[in-house]
Design a protein around this motif. Structure first.
Motif, PDB file in Angstrom:
ATOM      1  N   UNK A 184       0.697  -1.031   0.163  1.00  0.00           N
ATOM      2  CA  UNK A 184      -0.119  -0.063   0.107  1.00  0.00           C
ATOM      3  C   UNK A 184       0.812   1.140  -0.171  1.00  0.00           C
ATOM      4  N   UNK A 185       1.612   1.454  -1.182  1.00  0.00           N
ATOM      5  CA  UNK A 185       2.431   2.645  -1.265  1.00  0.00           C
ATOM      6  C   UNK A 185       1.547   3.646  -2.115  1.00  0.00           C
ATOM      7  N   UNK A 186       1.820   5.056  -1.579  1.00  0.00           N
ATOM      8  CA  UNK A 186       1.192   6.003  -2.401  1.00  0.00           C
ATOM      9  C   UNK A 186       2.334   6.853  -2.874  1.00  0.00           C
ATOM     10  N   UNK A 187       2.560   6.776  -4.289  1.00  0.00           N
ATOM     11  CA  UNK A 187       3.709   7.595  -4.941  1.00  0.00           C
ATOM     12  C   UNK A 187       3.415   8.595  -5.661  1.00  0.00           C
ATOM     13  N   UNK A 188       4.053   9.944  -5.424  1.00  0.00           N
ATOM     14  CA  UNK A 188       3.651  10.939  -6.232  1.00  0.00           C
ATOM     15  C   UNK A 188       4.943  11.241  -7.153  1.00  0.00           C
ATOM     16  N   UNK A 189       4.676  11.504  -8.429  1.00  0.00           N
ATOM     17  CA  UNK A 189       5.668  11.576  -9.597  1.00  0.00           C
ATOM     18  C   UNK A 189       5.414  13.192 -10.350  1.00  0.00           C
ATOM     19  N   UNK A 190       6.306  13.687 -10.316  1.00  0.00           N
ATOM     20  CA  UNK A 190       6.543  14.875 -11.403  1.00  0.00           C
ATOM     21  C   UNK A 190       6.966  14.522 -12.640  1.00  0.00           C
ATOM     22  N   UNK A 191       5.927  14.880 -13.336  1.00  0.00           N
ATOM     23  CA  UNK A 191       6.227  14.441 -14.987  1.00  0.00           C
ATOM     24  C   UNK A 191       6.296  15.873 -15.854  1.00  0.00           C
ATOM     25  N   UNK A 192       7.429  16.247 -16.271  1.00  0.00           N
ATOM     26  CA  UNK A 192       8.122  17.342 -16.975  1.00  0.00           C
ATOM     27  C   UNK A 192       7.076  17.468 -18.146  1.00  0.00           C
ATOM     28  N   UNK A 193       6.715  18.698 -18.550  1.00  0.00           N
ATOM     29  CA  UNK A 193       6.138  18.918 -19.799  1.00  0.00           C
ATOM     30  C   UNK A 193       7.105  18.669 -21.072  1.00  0.00           C
ATOM     31  N   UNK A 194       6.794  18.061 -22.301  1.00  0.00           N
ATOM     32  CA  UNK A 194       7.782  17.853 -23.062  1.00  0.00           C
ATOM     33  C   UNK A 194       7.438  18.659 -24.298  1.00  0.00           C
ATOM     34  N   UNK A 195       6.348  19.321 -24.438  1.00  0.00           N
ATOM     35  CA  UNK A 195       5.670  20.123 -25.395  1.00  0.00           C
ATOM     36  C   UNK A 195       5.622  19.571 -26.756  1.00  0.00           C
ATOM     37  N   UNK A 196       5.553  18.150 -26.764  1.00  0.00           N
ATOM     38  CA  UNK A 196       5.472  17.426 -27.770  1.00  0.00           C
ATOM     39  C   UNK A 196       4.461  16.352 -27.630  1.00  0.00           C
ATOM     40  N   UNK A 197       3.203  16.263 -28.470  1.00  0.00           N
ATOM     41  CA  UNK A 197       2.374  15.217 -28.089  1.00  0.00           C
ATOM     42  C   UNK A 197       2.773  13.824 -28.686  1.00  0.00           C
ATOM     43  N   UNK A 198       3.151  13.128 -27.642  1.00  0.00           N
ATOM     44  CA  UNK A 198       3.679  11.801 -28.064  1.00  0.00           C
ATOM     45  C   UNK A 198       2.669  10.738 -28.706  1.00  0.00           C
ATOM     46  N   UNK A 199       1.433  11.126 -28.728  1.00  0.00           N
ATOM     47  CA  UNK A 199       0.510  10.346 -29.418  1.00  0.00           C
ATOM     48  C   UNK A 199       0.356  10.755 -31.019  1.00  0.00           C
ATOM     49  N   UNK A 200       0.669  12.054 -31.241  1.00  0.00           N
ATOM     50  CA  UNK A 200       0.728  12.598 -32.564  1.00  0.00           C
ATOM     51  C   UNK A 200       1.831  12.540 -33.445  1.00  0.00           C
ATOM     52  N   UNK A 201       2.965  12.664 -32.658  1.00  0.00           N
ATOM     53  CA  UNK A 201       4.376  12.570 -33.184  1.00  0.00           C
ATOM     54  C   UNK A 201       4.438  11.291 -33.732  1.00  0.00           C
ATOM     55  N   UNK A 202       5.026  11.217 -35.239  1.00  0.00           N
ATOM     56  CA  UNK A 202       5.501  10.233 -35.847  1.00  0.00           C
ATOM     57  C   UNK A 202       6.973   9.848 -35.737  1.00  0.00           C
ATOM     58  N   UNK A 203       7.797  10.880 -35.248  1.00  0.00           N
ATOM     59  CA  UNK A 203       9.210  10.809 -35.334  1.00  0.00           C
ATOM     60  C   UNK A 203       9.887  11.094 -36.573  1.00  0.00           C
ATOM     61  N   UNK A 204       9.240  11.941 -37.394  1.00  0.00           N
ATOM     62  CA  UNK A 204       9.731  12.340 -38.673  1.00  0.00           C
ATOM     63  C   UNK A 204      10.824  13.121 -38.798  1.00  0.00           C
ATOM     64  N   UNK A 205      11.280  13.862 -37.555  1.00  0.00           N
ATOM     65  CA  UNK A 205      12.492  14.764 -37.537  1.00  0.00           C
ATOM     66  C   UNK A 205      12.459  16.123 -38.364  1.00  0.00           C
ATOM     67  N   UNK A 206      11.371  16.098 -38.827  1.00  0.00           N
ATOM     68  CA  UNK A 206      11.142  17.243 -39.724  1.00  0.00           C
ATOM     69  C   UNK A 206      11.054  18.788 -38.804  1.00  0.00           C
TER      70      UNK A 206
END
Length: 651
Positions: free
Chosen positions: A227-249
């Motif tokens: 029964x651990x409760x963990x708080x995690x700080x997630x930084x903004x990457x400013x790129x939507x990983x669901x939309x990005x296809x890694x095209x490098x453009x």
């Protein structure tokens, strides 16, 4: 109050009976106050002995039990289970060690018998003060948090996921793979590092049971095993990983260039970037500290270049809260900074590199595209590799990092592959080559024409100076002969040290550190992945320097520990012997709060007293020993019980 105490004496074959007068023990015990009966058995821990004990408890119906036998560490749990199985509260029982503490250490039979009598008398007096304690069970969460997505962390996550556990894999970098992602080849078989690592990386990214939280860090942990409760700080990457296809453009048009930390500042990157070609996940991040838009200028070039609307300047940092049952810490390592040893010239002489910097120079995804080149774009004619920089040195790091000799040999192999004519000087104190295949790895290059081994003493004592375009190395070999070497490039093999956030995480998790600053294991030999906090495990180089193979093995071991501790449908049994605090005696001095290693004690601000959480408490007794007012007491080890036992022994 009158008690009905049953005393059971085990002769332990001849272990006890040869050194004690058993008849005298029975006679003495029978005459003690509150003793209802005394029974003797030759081996109480045997199946026959267990059955005898169980049947006799049912028959005689004592309300307290004393067993005089071997060490409680060996069979106290055995006897408690027997008592519990016949409906007898297992905490109304006291065990006396008359084997290790008496028979085996007291040579005179008369003295030994007298000593055993005193111990039994003390146990009888003490057990009369025992009160029944009840076991409690709670439901447990079987999800797991793994911190660090290097080889150890990924192995743990994958094994847990295969067992159908939900895994939250937290990685502070934007990519996974750990330090090994920076390597070109790995010893001793000179396998391609990325070819070895990428199948696991790909599986981590596509496993439905693994939620990858990269670009994230843990900043708070509360709770206990199951029964651990963990708080995690997630930084903004400013790129939507669901939309990005890694095209490098988006990379090329970015007008900003800064040093690439992934290549140890040996190359440049853009403000929007992935750290190296082939990084996974193949989704860039925007560095707020260098992006023109985030330092006051109106720039949206990368957004205009993206055809998939994946750039999101409004992205925000967020705090996630996850509930898990177990935690595995696999946070890796850093290198000792050789600049504190000015004689090696690191940071002052341009062509002096650490081992990790040299890894990037040799990598096809590195600053030179895998070509062995100096900063002037020329190929070196000679390279010196120096072992044990800052390690095995009482002034810096006393330990051996165990892998430096092997990666130094790997460098020799890779140098010969890239530039067969380059002269290599390998300067070492002695060889550390644990594991199968590693001695053969050394033997395979001993007779090479272009490599020269120079043995010196510890600590490695060198002076490096620039002379014209060369680096002159001055040292003494193991025979105390002065050696002078001239090289174009020098590779230092510094000690592996704990990752920079290790002490911060140790404070967050309340887990202890070893004297060298790594996370301390529960037991060096018997519990190498456990910690002082139940439910939190360590793996890989977070526990100490090691190679990839041993890191992966520890990741698997940690996963195994979690799987055996947290079983779906099974409840967790709480510690019975816990601390409790008398509100009337507590002065709110808070000494116990700071000392509790399990964060089990808090302050009730309304009542202004300390409160012990029975769920978190493990009954270690630290607060009891430290409490100046005696407000903190331990169940089953009260002050009255302990003093009574001591007084009876000393009579």
């Amino acid at each position: 109050m009158k008690r009905r105490i049953g005393v059971y004496i085990c002769s332990c074959g001849t272990n006890i009976s040869d050194n004690l007068d058993i008849d005298e023990l029975v006679k003495f015990s029978s005459a003690l106050d509150n003793v209802q009966h005394v029974k003797l058995h030759k081996l109480l821990c045997s199946e026959e002995g267990k059955n005898f004990l169980a049947d006799d408890i049912i028959k005689e119906k004592p309300d307290r039990v004393v067993i005089a036998a071997c060490t409680p560490k060996e069979h106290e749990k055995t006897f408690r289970n027997i008592l519990q199985n016949v409906g007898f509260n297992p905490y109304l029982f006291q065990m006396v060690n008359i084997r290790e503490q008496v028979a085996w250490v007291t040579s005179d039979k008369s003295d030994a018998t007298e000593k055993a009598n005193a111990y039994i008398r003390a146990a009888v007096k003490r057990v009369a003060l025992h009160v029944p304690l009840e076991k409690k069970e709670i439901d447990c969460n079987t999800d797991v948090l793994v911190i660090g997505a290097g080889p150890a962390g990924m192995e743990a996550a994958l094994l847990l996921a295969k067992a159908d556990r939900k895994v939250y894999l937290v990685e502070k970098n934007s990519f996974i793979g750990g330090r090994v992602a920076r390597y070109e080849d790995v010893f001793p078989k000179m396998e391609c590092a990325s070819c070895m690592l990428e199948p696991n990386m790909d599986e981590v990214l596509h496993n439905e049971n693994i939620e990858l939280l990269n670009y994230s860090e843990v900043h708070e942990v509360l709770g206990f095993l199951g029964n651990f409760v963990v708080k995690i700080s997630k930084k903004a990457r400013f790129v939507d990983k669901d939309k990005c296809i890694g095209c490098d453009a988006c990379y090329e048009p970015c007008p900003v260039k800064v040093k690439n930390e992934f290549d140890y500042n040996l190359s440049d990157r853009k403000a929007i970037y992935i750290p190296y070609e082939g990084a996974l996940p193949n989704v860039p991040v925007i560095d707020k500290t260098s992006c023109l838009r985030f330092i006051g200028q109106d720039c949206n070039i990368c957004k205009e270049a993206c055809s998939f609307d994946a750039i999101n300047y409004d992205d925000k940092d967020e705090t996630l809260e996850k509930n898990v049952g177990g935690i595995i810490v696999a946070t890796g390592f850093e290198l000792f900074n050789p600049s504190v040893l000015p004689e090696f010239g690191y940071g002052k002489i341009p062509e002096v590199y650490t081992s990790l910097e040299f890894e990037r120079i040799l990598s096809q995804t590195g600053p030179t595209g895998g070509k062995l080149l100096m900063k002037n774009s020329k190929e070196p004619e000679s390279i010196a590799i120096i072992h044990c920089v800052g390690s095995r040195d009482e002034n810096y790091k006393e330990y051996c990092s165990a892998v430096c000799c092997l990666y130094a040999l790997k460098f020799a192999h890779m140098i010969e592959k890239h530039a067969p004519t380059v002269k290599v000087f390998d300067i070492y104190a002695d060889w550390c080559l644990p594991g199968k295949g590693n001695q053969a790895f050394l033997d395979s290059i001993k007779d090479w024409e272009n490599i020269e081994f120079i043995q010196t003493t510890l600590p490695i004592n060198f002076v490096l100076k620039m002379k014209d375009d060369k680096i002159d190395l001055h040292c003494c070999d193991v025979s105390d002969r002065k050696q002078k070497i001239s090289a174009d490039m020098v590779i230092l093999c510094p000690a592996m040290i704990p990752a920079k956030d290790t002490s911060k995480l140790a404070e967050i998790f309340s887990i202890t550190l070893s004297k060298d600053g790594f996370f301390a294991e529960g037991h060096t030999k018997l519990a190498p992945v456990s910690t002082n906090i139940e439910g939190i495990f360590i793996a890989g180089c977070s526990q100490g320097p090691k190679d990839i193979q041993n890191s992966v093995a520890q990741g698997a071991a940690a996963a195994g520990q979690v799987l055996s501790s947290l079983v779906p449908g099974r409840k967790l049994e709480l510690e019975v012997i816990t601390a409790e605090i008398d509100e009337n005696a507590c002065s709110e001095c808070m000494i116990c709060v700071g000392l509790c290693p399990y964060k089990a004690i808090t302050i009730d601000k309304e009542k202004k007293v300390a409160v012990a959480n029975a769920v978190l408490c493990k009954g270690c007794g630290t607060c009891v020993a430290a409490c100046p007012s005696g407000a903190s007491q331990s169940k089953h080890f009260t002050t009255k019980q302990i003093y009574t036992e001591i007084e009876e022994v000393l009579k």
